[in-house]
Write a protein that holds these residues in place. Sequence first.
Motif, mmCIF file in Angstrom:
data_model
loop_
_atom_site.group_PDB
_atom_site.id
_atom_site.type_symbol
_atom_site.label_atom_id
_atom_site.label_comp_id
_atom_site.label_asym_id
_atom_site.label_seq_id
_atom_site.Cartn_x
_atom_site.Cartn_y
_atom_site.Cartn_z
ATOM 1 N N UNK A 134 0.843 -1.196 0.000
ATOM 2 C CA UNK A 134 0.000 0.000 0.000
ATOM 3 C C UNK A 134 0.882 1.251 0.000
ATOM 4 N N UNK A 135 0.500 2.209 -0.834
ATOM 5 C CA UNK A 135 1.165 3.508 -0.821
ATOM 6 C C UNK A 135 0.129 4.576 -0.523
ATOM 7 N N UNK A 136 0.403 5.391 0.512
ATOM 8 C CA UNK A 136 -0.461 6.514 0.867
ATOM 9 C C UNK A 136 0.247 7.812 0.505
ATOM 10 N N UNK A 137 -0.469 8.682 -0.194
ATOM 11 C CA UNK A 137 0.074 9.983 -0.563
ATOM 12 C C UNK A 137 -0.741 11.076 0.110
ATOM 13 N N UNK A 138 -0.035 11.939 0.853
ATOM 14 C CA UNK A 138 -0.685 13.064 1.518
ATOM 15 C C UNK A 138 -0.776 14.199 0.506
ATOM 16 N N UNK A 139 -1.967 14.440 0.003
ATOM 17 C CA UNK A 139 -2.157 15.366 -1.114
ATOM 18 C C UNK A 139 -1.707 16.799 -0.810
ATOM 19 N N UNK A 140 -1.960 17.348 0.381
ATOM 20 C CA UNK A 140 -1.545 18.736 0.632
ATOM 21 C C UNK A 140 -0.029 18.950 0.566
ATOM 22 N N UNK A 141 0.751 17.919 0.963
ATOM 23 C CA UNK A 141 2.209 18.072 0.983
ATOM 24 C C UNK A 141 2.908 17.284 -0.119
ATOM 25 N N UNK A 142 2.213 16.304 -0.702
ATOM 26 C CA UNK A 142 2.849 15.447 -1.688
ATOM 27 C C UNK A 142 3.693 14.355 -1.077
ATOM 28 N N UNK A 143 3.722 14.269 0.245
ATOM 29 C CA UNK A 143 4.508 13.250 0.935
ATOM 30 C C UNK A 143 3.877 11.872 0.732
ATOM 31 N N UNK A 144 4.687 10.896 0.316
ATOM 32 C CA UNK A 144 4.182 9.549 0.050
ATOM 33 C C UNK A 144 4.916 8.532 0.920
ATOM 34 N N UNK A 145 4.169 7.573 1.452
ATOM 35 C CA UNK A 145 4.736 6.501 2.264
ATOM 36 C C UNK A 145 4.141 5.186 1.794
ATOM 37 N N UNK A 146 5.015 4.191 1.573
ATOM 38 C CA UNK A 146 4.547 2.871 1.150
ATOM 39 C C UNK A 146 4.946 1.837 2.185
ATOM 40 N N UNK A 147 4.185 0.773 2.265
ATOM 41 C CA UNK A 147 4.485 -0.309 3.198
ATOM 42 C C UNK A 147 4.106 -1.643 2.574
ATOM 43 N N UNK A 148 5.021 -2.612 2.673
ATOM 44 C CA UNK A 148 4.754 -3.952 2.158
ATOM 45 C C UNK A 148 5.322 -5.004 3.102
ATOM 46 N N UNK A 149 5.326 -4.650 4.412
ATOM 47 C CA UNK A 149 5.993 -5.491 5.391
ATOM 48 C C UNK A 149 5.203 -6.748 5.738
ATOM 49 N N UNK A 150 3.860 -6.725 5.578
ATOM 50 C CA UNK A 150 3.046 -7.884 5.924
ATOM 51 C C UNK A 150 2.287 -8.388 4.697
ATOM 52 N N UNK A 151 1.622 -9.514 4.836
ATOM 53 C CA UNK A 151 0.829 -10.076 3.746
ATOM 54 C C UNK A 151 -0.567 -9.480 3.708
ATOM 55 N N UNK A 152 -0.904 -8.693 4.738
ATOM 56 C CA UNK A 152 -2.237 -8.110 4.815
ATOM 57 C C UNK A 152 -2.238 -6.687 4.276
ATOM 58 N N UNK A 153 -3.093 -6.436 3.296
ATOM 59 C CA UNK A 153 -3.220 -5.086 2.756
ATOM 60 C C UNK A 153 -3.702 -4.125 3.823
ATOM 61 N N UNK A 154 -4.623 -4.585 4.685
ATOM 62 C CA UNK A 154 -5.167 -3.730 5.743
ATOM 63 C C UNK A 154 -4.075 -3.321 6.728
ATOM 64 N N UNK A 155 -3.254 -4.300 7.158
ATOM 65 C CA UNK A 155 -2.185 -3.992 8.110
ATOM 66 C C UNK A 155 -1.130 -3.090 7.482
ATOM 67 N N UNK A 156 -0.813 -3.325 6.207
ATOM 68 C CA UNK A 156 0.155 -2.459 5.530
ATOM 69 C C UNK A 156 -0.356 -1.020 5.449
ATOM 70 N N UNK A 157 -1.671 -0.871 5.210
ATOM 71 C CA UNK A 157 -2.258 0.470 5.155
ATOM 72 C C UNK A 157 -2.173 1.155 6.517
ATOM 73 N N UNK A 158 -2.419 0.395 7.593
ATOM 74 C CA UNK A 158 -2.333 0.959 8.943
ATOM 75 C C UNK A 158 -0.908 1.402 9.263
ATOM 76 N N UNK A 159 0.067 0.558 8.897
ATOM 77 C CA UNK A 159 1.467 0.904 9.153
ATOM 78 C C UNK A 159 1.892 2.108 8.323
ATOM 79 N N UNK A 160 1.463 2.153 7.075
ATOM 80 C CA UNK A 160 1.808 3.288 6.208
ATOM 81 C C UNK A 160 1.238 4.590 6.777
#
Length: 383
Positions: free
Chosen positions: A267-293
């Motif tokens: 999962x990659x989350x992009x903060x639109x106001x700043x353009x800051x992007x964070x991705x996470x692929x540490x677990x097999x769960x998309x939900x958990x990766x989104x929470x960590x990101x």
Amino acid sequence: MATARAPTNGNVRKGGTLICKNCWKNWRRSGSTFDIPGKTRRLNELDRELSDPELWNDQGRARQVTQESGTLRRIVESYTNLRSDAEGLSEMLEIADEEEREMLAEEQGSLQTRVDELYRETLFTMKHADTAAIVRVKGGAGGTEAQDWAGMLARMYMRWAERRGYKVDILDEQPGDQAGYQSIEFIIRGEKAYGMMAAEHGVHRLVRVSPFDSNNRRQTSFASVDVVPEVPEEEINIHIPDSDLRRDVFRSQGAGGQGVNTTDSAVRLTHLPTGLAVACQITRSQIKNAELALQILKQRLYDIEVKKREAEEAAARGAQAKVEWGSQMRSYVLDKQYIKDHRTGLMKHNPDDVLDGDLDELMWAGLEWMAGKRVAEEGSDDD
């Protein structure tokens, strides 16, 4: 020069170590380095705050006060014990004969070791020194050369963490076209992980004969190392509306279990106001990766706000803040077999060992530089 035979000034040498009966005079001078009066005043302030029942209604602040007071108490109590031991040793050396002074050499060496350990403890005065370190290494302009250099730096920090028994979790990695990484982000967990890594933040420069150039030309590459602490979530207190986020899912690119590599779990989350992007692929769960990101994104936004406030405070007191992110802090010149830290002036002539994780000396020197910078800034406040 003092010798082991018939010393006239109370000094002897044993194993190349000078033993001085007046060592307490030097020890007392170190009180200014440790700033025990200042730490004692701050500890008294924190103790008064800890005695206020209202403090415990704010768990984040209570944790912060408890941690700071615990660190300061260890330093003050250790200093007091060391001072007592140093005074006792000094008195014994005053009346000791040559043979007795030789016997006291080991005790003085032990005392010096304790002083060194206490001094290093005082270098961890940055906020959140005890937390995990979130590290992002990104190759600069230069294609394969810079990406390979980013990979070398990431491996260096992971080998350093391994040597210290720390745990490393890779959050996201974007492999380079031929070697290394375009960028890689990971968390280092262990005792004072952020405290140790804090001085590594900055631009790192590599000079070498390129292994990717058929003409064996000398190339210069750059990579940035971004280090932020893993701040407790309740302390951050940042709310990000869903409308400010863009969420993308993709297939994990790194090594891992079969489930990670064959499903769109990253999962990659992009903060639109700043353009800051964070991705996470540490677990097999998309939900958990989104929470960590989301947690990492909040950490980085918090760090941006902290640095913004520090810059505003510096401007208010008339200080001229340096733009340190864009300046190279260390050069690794492999064809000439040396590494130079441009902040401290420290040079190492074993680049292979350093790149294999032998970083402690460079890190301690960097922490001393940071501590000296903080003292200078506090002094400008007094002016």
